[in-house]
Scaffold this active site. Sequence first.
Site, PDB file in Angstrom:
ATOM      1  N   SER A 214      22.806  78.552  28.948  1.00 34.11           N
ATOM      2  CA  SER A 214      21.626  79.300  29.379  1.00 34.11           C
ATOM      3  C   SER A 214      20.481  78.328  29.666  1.00 34.11           C
ATOM      4  O   SER A 214      20.714  77.126  29.836  1.00 34.11           O
ATOM      5  CB  SER A 214      21.235  80.309  28.291  1.00 34.11           C
ATOM      6  OG  SER A 214      20.261  81.208  28.779  1.00 34.11           O
ATOM      7  N   ASN A 215      19.262  78.820  29.760  1.00 36.59           N
ATOM      8  CA  ASN A 215      18.111  77.949  30.003  1.00 36.59           C
ATOM      9  C   ASN A 215      16.908  78.470  29.224  1.00 36.59           C
ATOM     10  O   ASN A 215      16.999  79.457  28.515  1.00 36.59           O
ATOM     11  CB  ASN A 215      17.817  77.854  31.503  1.00 36.59           C
ATOM     12  CG  ASN A 215      17.566  79.216  32.107  1.00 36.59           C
ATOM     13  OD1 ASN A 215      16.628  79.902  31.734  1.00 36.59           O
ATOM     14  ND2 ASN A 215      18.444  79.623  33.025  1.00 36.59           N
ATOM     15  N   ARG A 216      15.789  77.800  29.357  1.00 36.29           N
ATOM     16  CA  ARG A 216      14.635  78.089  28.499  1.00 36.29           C
ATOM     17  C   ARG A 216      13.756  79.231  28.995  1.00 36.29           C
ATOM     18  O   ARG A 216      12.701  79.483  28.437  1.00 36.29           O
ATOM     19  CB  ARG A 216      13.757  76.830  28.384  1.00 36.29           C
ATOM     20  CG  ARG A 216      14.421  75.679  27.691  1.00 36.29           C
ATOM     21  CD  ARG A 216      13.451  74.513  27.630  1.00 36.29           C
ATOM     22  NE  ARG A 216      14.101  73.273  27.281  1.00 36.29           N
ATOM     23  CZ  ARG A 216      14.395  72.917  26.039  1.00 36.29           C
ATOM     24  NH1 ARG A 216      14.096  73.709  25.041  1.00 36.29           N
ATOM     25  NH2 ARG A 216      15.002  71.766  25.809  1.00 36.29           N
ATOM     26  N   ALA A 281      15.449  82.851  36.115  1.00 33.40           N
ATOM     27  CA  ALA A 281      16.030  81.500  36.144  1.00 33.40           C
ATOM     28  C   ALA A 281      17.537  81.679  36.046  1.00 33.40           C
ATOM     29  O   ALA A 281      18.115  81.658  34.954  1.00 33.40           O
ATOM     30  CB  ALA A 281      15.496  80.684  34.980  1.00 33.40           C
TER      31      ALA A 281
END
Length: 415
Positions: A214-216, A281
């Site tokens: 995943s991402n932030r 995102a």
Amino acid sequence: MDEARLVTHLSGKRVVLGVTGSIAAYKAVSVLRALRCAGATVSVVMTKAATKFVTPRTFEVLSGERVVTDLFDAHEPMAHLTIPERADVVLVAPATANFLAKAALGLADDVLTTMLLSARCPVIVAPAMDGDMWTHPPVVQHVQTLRSRGVVVLDPEVGPLASGQIAQGRLSEEPKIVAAVDSAMASRCDWQNQVVLVSAGPTQEPIDPVRFLSNRSSGKMGYAIAAAAKARGAEVILVSGPSSLSPEPGITTVRVNTAAEMADALFRHFPTCTVLIMAAAVADFRPKESFAQKVKKQGKTDMVLELEATPDILAMLSARRTSQIMVGFAAETEHILSHATDKLNAKGLDLIVANDVTQTGGGGFGSDDNAAIILSARGEQRDLGLMSKRRLADEILTAVHELCLVRPCQKVLVQ
Ligand SMILES: Cc1cc2nc3c(=O)[nH]c(=O)nc-3n(C[C@H](O)[C@H](O)[C@H](O)COP(=O)(O)O)c2cc1C
């Protein structure tokens, strides 16, 4: 009264109702009820003097929200900033002579006056006081100052006052106050008749049943855009990756996990939207294989995870577009403008919002603030400084409105 029939723009709006220490403070209760009946959410902020006339409990029960009376409130330590930030309009009714003076001078010694200094939404003030006070030179001057600054100051009405005097000083009638709030909102309903599809948050690409890539992204920017579009009259569909945030009431929300699920949801709603704003995102890569069972360490010293590209959602939507306005985001760590321009052109977008996610001083992922540059397909560039994501959301909507909805953008289709 005629004004009551005009109330059409309050649904879904957030009104901050300031109540000050006038004998007319009890009338704020019926103003609150009328605003609620018109569909608004109301947060009440009271001065200390106001609580001598009506208890906060009355407003708490009728608004369904905590009432803030103290600048140093233990539950909401930054209430003077967070409350106005979410507001579509601030209404002070009744407003005392003391309040008018402090507001005109920019004093900030309680939560209401401090809040006023950070409010960027329309402010409406309904004074109530004795007739001699209303005509006293400093009061007259403070009213002029406030009006010259764009504050709507409603003239009090002539009639019997608490002192027994018949003079100008009575709080405006409730329908008149509500109509003033409504008309302030009418000018901010510039997104009516638009169906806005917003994507927000990260995606999670499973490795096995317990792990994912995943991402932030927190989703804050997309949720703020959805809330701002809703407040400006649009119908909003929010497609959200995993996020702890809750959308504002009245926003249709589709929760997804993976890039593929996000693509499906967006493809489903895209044909009926007029504006797409892609703030999510979305993962660029996902594991080629997702293991059915939890991968065990079992003496392994390394492990190779093979990745494959996820579908290019924006490019695919661009190829399916009819007349939709398309807005993308470019969260970059270097060469912000050139990368954003490349993406704008490659994906056939009308606008792109570029931001540097490495910046210090509170911008980017997870932060409540963001600094962005908006680039248009026609080569226009707007550099927006650091501001709250909610305010940035409004700036983005204003830019889309001016650049695309009023003067339609040239459509550039992806080959
Ligand atoms: C019984 C009573 C009624 C009052 N009514 C008013 C009023 O209608 N308008 C006004 O400007 N001040 C009125 N005042 C004076 C204000 O309460 C006082 O100026 C106070 O400092 C206002 O504080 P605030 O502006 O922080 O609420 C009244 C005072 C009392 C004791």
